[in-house]
Design a protein around this motif. Sequence first.
Motif, short mmCIF file in Angstrom:
data_model
loop_
_atom_site.label_atom_id
_atom_site.label_comp_id
_atom_site.label_asym_id
_atom_site.label_seq_id
_atom_site.Cartn_x
_atom_site.Cartn_y
_atom_site.Cartn_z
N VAL A 199 0.84 -1.19 0.00
CA VAL A 199 0.00 0.00 0.00
C VAL A 199 0.88 1.25 0.00
O VAL A 199 1.95 1.28 0.64
CB VAL A 199 -0.94 0.01 1.22
CG1 VAL A 199 -1.73 1.32 1.31
CG2 VAL A 199 -1.89 -1.18 1.17
N ILE A 200 0.46 2.27 -0.72
CA ILE A 200 1.19 3.53 -0.81
C ILE A 200 1.46 4.07 0.59
O ILE A 200 0.57 4.09 1.45
CB ILE A 200 0.38 4.55 -1.64
CG1 ILE A 200 0.27 4.05 -3.10
CG2 ILE A 200 0.99 5.94 -1.58
CD1 ILE A 200 -0.76 4.79 -3.92
N GLN A 201 2.69 4.52 0.83
CA GLN A 201 3.14 4.89 2.17
C GLN A 201 2.22 5.89 2.84
O GLN A 201 1.86 5.75 4.02
CB GLN A 201 4.57 5.45 2.10
CG GLN A 201 5.14 5.94 3.42
CD GLN A 201 5.39 4.81 4.41
OE1 GLN A 201 5.44 3.65 4.04
NE2 GLN A 201 5.53 5.16 5.68
N GLU A 202 1.81 6.92 2.11
CA GLU A 202 0.96 7.96 2.71
C GLU A 202 -0.42 7.44 3.10
O GLU A 202 -1.12 8.06 3.90
CB GLU A 202 0.79 9.13 1.73
CG GLU A 202 2.06 9.91 1.44
CD GLU A 202 2.84 9.35 0.27
OE1 GLU A 202 3.62 10.09 -0.34
OE2 GLU A 202 2.67 8.14 -0.05
N LEU A 203 -0.81 6.31 2.52
CA LEU A 203 -2.15 5.76 2.75
C LEU A 203 -2.10 4.45 3.52
O LEU A 203 -3.09 3.71 3.54
CB LEU A 203 -2.86 5.54 1.40
CG LEU A 203 -2.92 6.75 0.47
CD1 LEU A 203 -3.56 6.38 -0.85
CD2 LEU A 203 -3.67 7.89 1.13
N ARG A 204 -0.96 4.18 4.15
CA ARG A 204 -0.78 2.87 4.80
C ARG A 204 -1.89 2.63 5.84
O ARG A 204 -2.33 3.54 6.53
CB ARG A 204 0.59 2.77 5.45
CG ARG A 204 0.87 3.76 6.55
CD ARG A 204 2.34 3.72 6.96
NE ARG A 204 2.62 4.65 8.04
CZ ARG A 204 2.83 5.95 7.88
NH1 ARG A 204 2.78 6.48 6.67
NH2 ARG A 204 3.10 6.73 8.91
N PRO A 205 -2.30 1.39 5.97
CA PRO A 205 -3.39 1.06 6.88
C PRO A 205 -3.02 1.25 8.34
O PRO A 205 -1.86 1.10 8.73
CB PRO A 205 -3.66 -0.43 6.59
CG PRO A 205 -3.04 -0.68 5.26
CD PRO A 205 -1.88 0.24 5.16
#
Length: 312
Positions: A199-205
Amino acid sequence: MLTVKAAADMTGLTVKGIRFYEKIGLLKPAARSPAGYRLYSEEDIARLHKIHFYREQRFSLEDIAVLLNDPDVDLRSYLKRQLFDIESQIQELEHIRITLNKALEENDCGEVLEEENRSSLERSRVAIVGTDLQNDFLDGGALPCRRIYNVIKPLEAFFARAREMKIPIIYVCDSHHRNDPELEIWEDHAIEGTWGVQVIQELRPDPRDFVLKKNYFNAFIGTKLQNTLKKLGADTIILVGWRTHVCVAQTAIEAFHRGYRVLIAEDCVDSTTQVEHEFGLNLLRVNYGIEVLPGNDILEYMAEMSGETQPG
């Protein structure tokens, strides 16, 4: 030839278990000694070892029957599905672990559990589903497109506020092995174990979020999405993610047919071109009556609805 007791000792199974597997057809009927005792061959023992192994991997008896009896079975497909199931179970247990730890850290653990229960009930009618928010669509990825950067900042803010509101977030991520059928259409992408699948770092869960894997466009097919939504009690889905006219649209249409109310956060979805993006949104609006609104407006509406339903 071995007796049933010797076969049990050798395989780690019980006598009762071996007889059960024979009864349901996983094991051929045993040969009999002149005295009428069951006798098992080396081939039988090898099959019992396989049954025991697959049971340890939590495969169902139905799946084991196929794995043992069908010479043309796609073993990789079964292993992948089982891995997805196990990872979903691990994630569910992690949610339980977080809740129990939170309760144990407080003096009144019962009150904490009651609060968690109330929060769960309050948020249960709505869930966010995000598709394919992964590195392989960024610069340097296998299928890069600059337009995905349009949704990153809006999604950061959207996810942050949704978590404050205790709205569950479900990430459904592309996940492939080298021989997956989809890779015959698209270049290799979202390959398990690579940077691109993450997952994209800025949007990590967040630890409280759910992360599922898919290998089809439709996020309901071959995943635990339906089960997760059912456990949450959700009847409304807010869709966000990548490729409005493909994975987002197919997931939205499937959700519509399954009876969910579906909303699209229009600033939190995008596609490889503006034409494709608008096509996807118009398809959903016109043919399915799906509501398309800015993400912040959707959350404002959800907050108002929550306020109206809370006592006092």
